[in-house]
Design an enzyme around this catalytic site. Structure first.
Site, PDB file in Angstrom:
ATOM      1  N   GLU A 107      -2.025  -5.301   8.419  1.00  0.00           N
ATOM      2  CA  GLU A 107      -1.181  -4.682   9.626  1.00  0.00           C
ATOM      3  C   GLU A 107      -1.799  -5.057  10.919  1.00  0.00           C
ATOM      4  O   GLU A 107      -3.026  -4.685  10.866  1.00  0.00           O
ATOM      5  CB  GLU A 107      -1.173  -3.305   9.202  1.00  0.00           C
ATOM      6  CG  GLU A 107      -0.103  -2.765   8.071  1.00  0.00           C
ATOM      7  CD  GLU A 107       0.030  -1.380   7.961  1.00  0.00           C
ATOM      8  OE1 GLU A 107      -0.419  -0.658   8.699  1.00  0.00           O
ATOM      9  OE2 GLU A 107       0.674  -1.108   6.881  1.00  0.00           O
ATOM     10  N   GLU A 143       8.634  -3.791  11.178  1.00  0.00           N
ATOM     11  CA  GLU A 143       9.167  -2.497  10.413  1.00  0.00           C
ATOM     12  C   GLU A 143       9.668  -1.207  11.455  1.00  0.00           C
ATOM     13  O   GLU A 143       8.696  -1.284  12.501  1.00  0.00           O
ATOM     14  CB  GLU A 143       7.816  -1.891   9.557  1.00  0.00           C
ATOM     15  CG  GLU A 143       8.338  -0.430   8.990  1.00  0.00           C
ATOM     16  CD  GLU A 143       7.475  -0.200   7.946  1.00  0.00           C
ATOM     17  OE1 GLU A 143       6.387  -1.084   7.367  1.00  0.00           O
ATOM     18  OE2 GLU A 143       7.669   0.922   7.291  1.00  0.00           O
ATOM     19  N   ASP A 159       0.761  -1.182  -0.152  1.00  0.00           N
ATOM     20  CA  ASP A 159       0.106  -0.066  -0.104  1.00  0.00           C
ATOM     21  C   ASP A 159       0.939   1.278  -0.044  1.00  0.00           C
ATOM     22  O   ASP A 159       0.335   2.542  -0.101  1.00  0.00           O
ATOM     23  CB  ASP A 159      -1.211   0.056   1.133  1.00  0.00           C
ATOM     24  CG  ASP A 159      -0.244   0.046   2.573  1.00  0.00           C
ATOM     25  OD1 ASP A 159       0.944  -0.299   2.589  1.00  0.00           O
ATOM     26  OD2 ASP A 159      -1.137   0.194   3.564  1.00  0.00           O
ATOM     27  N   SER A 160       2.238   1.041   0.182  1.00  0.00           N
ATOM     28  CA  SER A 160       3.171   2.225  -0.101  1.00  0.00           C
ATOM     29  C   SER A 160       2.898   2.706  -1.642  1.00  0.00           C
ATOM     30  O   SER A 160       3.590   3.614  -1.962  1.00  0.00           O
ATOM     31  CB  SER A 160       4.398   1.730  -0.078  1.00  0.00           C
ATOM     32  OG  SER A 160       4.929   0.455  -0.843  1.00  0.00           O
ATOM     33  N   ASP A 206      -1.161  -6.077  -0.697  1.00  0.00           N
ATOM     34  CA  ASP A 206      -1.331  -5.549   0.633  1.00  0.00           C
ATOM     35  C   ASP A 206      -2.908  -5.025   0.950  1.00  0.00           C
ATOM     36  O   ASP A 206      -3.271  -4.498  -0.190  1.00  0.00           O
ATOM     37  CB  ASP A 206      -0.371  -4.289   0.676  1.00  0.00           C
ATOM     38  CG  ASP A 206       0.192  -3.958   2.072  1.00  0.00           C
ATOM     39  OD1 ASP A 206      -0.137  -4.806   3.039  1.00  0.00           O
ATOM     40  OD2 ASP A 206       0.930  -3.065   2.168  1.00  0.00           O
ATOM     41  N   LYS A 224      -1.525  -9.339   2.769  1.00  0.00           N
ATOM     42  CA  LYS A 224      -0.461  -8.762   4.033  1.00  0.00           C
ATOM     43  C   LYS A 224      -1.785  -7.573   4.566  1.00  0.00           C
ATOM     44  O   LYS A 224      -2.625  -7.084   3.891  1.00  0.00           O
ATOM     45  CB  LYS A 224       0.758  -7.881   3.584  1.00  0.00           C
ATOM     46  CG  LYS A 224       1.228  -7.478   4.925  1.00  0.00           C
ATOM     47  CD  LYS A 224       2.611  -7.026   4.510  1.00  0.00           C
ATOM     48  CE  LYS A 224       2.672  -5.589   3.967  1.00  0.00           C
ATOM     49  NZ  LYS A 224       2.163  -4.459   4.901  1.00  0.00           N
TER      50      LYS A 224
HETATM   51  O1  KIV Z   1       3.174  -1.030   1.800  1.00  0.00           O
HETATM   52  C1  KIV Z   1       4.563  -1.254   1.546  1.00  0.00           C
HETATM   53  O2  KIV Z   1       5.359  -1.497   1.038  1.00  0.00           O
HETATM   54  C2  KIV Z   1       5.049  -2.388   2.854  1.00  0.00           C
HETATM   55  C3  KIV Z   1       6.516  -2.683   3.096  1.00  0.00           C
HETATM   56  C4  KIV Z   1       7.230  -1.622   3.486  1.00  0.00           C
HETATM   57  C5  KIV Z   1       6.622  -3.878   4.147  1.00  0.00           C
HETATM   58  O3  KIV Z   1       4.108  -2.520   3.423  1.00  0.00           O
END
Ligand code: KIV
Length: 275
Positions: free
Chosen positions: A126, A193, A55-56, A94, A124
């Protein structure tokens, strides 16, 4: 002897069993973010065994200040591109803020979209204990889940900024308990992280599933970086980032040269034209 991930597994996608086998035999591995077909192809051919459509993307693709605004609909096309660009890498999608926190049913609906419409092999999310029911529901439905603890950027407002997490005895204890709960619920791997290296070492020692560090020191089983940070495309990076290339410099120079040659009438040359 062939290693499980770097050297082995050539003719099919990497699976969660491969990642666990690598961890059991103390073979370290790398994960990179990817957001499109072209870079995913490059990373796949470079042998990176796991690609995360993070989600980055909120920051590095869409230009938002935080990861909070990005939606499932914005991430899905990126997941499709990464899946199409890869033959071997496991693709992890994500789950963005607001797409799983409400309920296990919401989490399952989002994960199903990433797997059915996007083609991802895993998701993924959080958080620790507070998303335990979500992780259990996903695992029970056959969805491989990567957990994410420490500086979880979707909680930046609750943290009061991007700061090191798990400092102090109580916070460290909470993080270890969260990590154990995620493993118990069936998570196949865990991102840690921006936590102190000593804490990441302890969590990695206590878990049998792989830990994937980002700003978590050298003792995790794997490491992940956002590719634009790692390759020198991001204007600013955190202390934990190492720049392996100057992609911004190379691209900028290519764009300048192209522009100059067009202006000077040097491009296209005869060899670039059809007759
Ligand atoms: O969204 C992302 O890029 C991440 C990584 C930094 C682990 O969650």
């Amino acid at each position: 002897m062939l290693e499980t991930l770097y050297g082995g597994v050539q003719n099919r996608r990497v699976t969660i069993r491969d990642l666990q086998r690598a961890t059991d035999t103390h073979e370290r591995w790398a994960m990179l973010t990817a957001y499109d077909y072209s870079t995913a192809r490059v990373f796949d051919e470079a042998g990176v065994p796991v690609l995360l459509v993070g989600d980055s993307a909120a920051n590095v693709i869409y230009g938002y200040d935080t990861t909070l605004p990005v939606t499932v609909d914005e991430l899905l096309p990126l997941v499709r591109g990464v899946v199409r660009g890869t033959k071997r890498a496991m693709v992890v999608a994500d789950m963005p803020f607001g797409s799983y926190q409400s309920s296990p049913a919401q989490a399952l609906e989002t994960a199903a979209r990433f797997m059915k419409e996007g083609g991802a092999q895993a998701v993924k999310l959080e958080g620790g204990h507070r998303v335990l029911p979500q992780v259990e529901a996903l695992v029970n439905a056959g969805v491989p889940v990567m957990a994410h603890l420490g500086l979880t950027p979707q909680s930046v407002n609750a943290f009061g900024g991007y700061r090191v997490q798990g400092r102090g005895e109580e916070a460290a204890h909470r993080l270890v308990q969260d990590a154990k709960a995620m493993q118990q619920a069936g998570a196949f791997a865990m991102v840690l992280e921006v936590v102190p290296s000593e804490l990441a070492r302890e969590v990695s020692a206590q878990l049998h599933i792989p830990t994937i560090g980002i700003g978590a020191g050298p003792d995790c089983d794997a490491q992940v970086l956002v590719w634009q940070d790692m390759a020198g495309l991001s204007p600013r990076t955190a202390k934990f980032v190492k720049r392996y290339a100057d992609v911004a410099g190379v691209l900028g120079q290519a764009a300048r040269s192209f522009g100059q040659e067009v202006v000077a009438g040097q491009f296209p040359a005869p060899e670039h034209a059809y007759h």
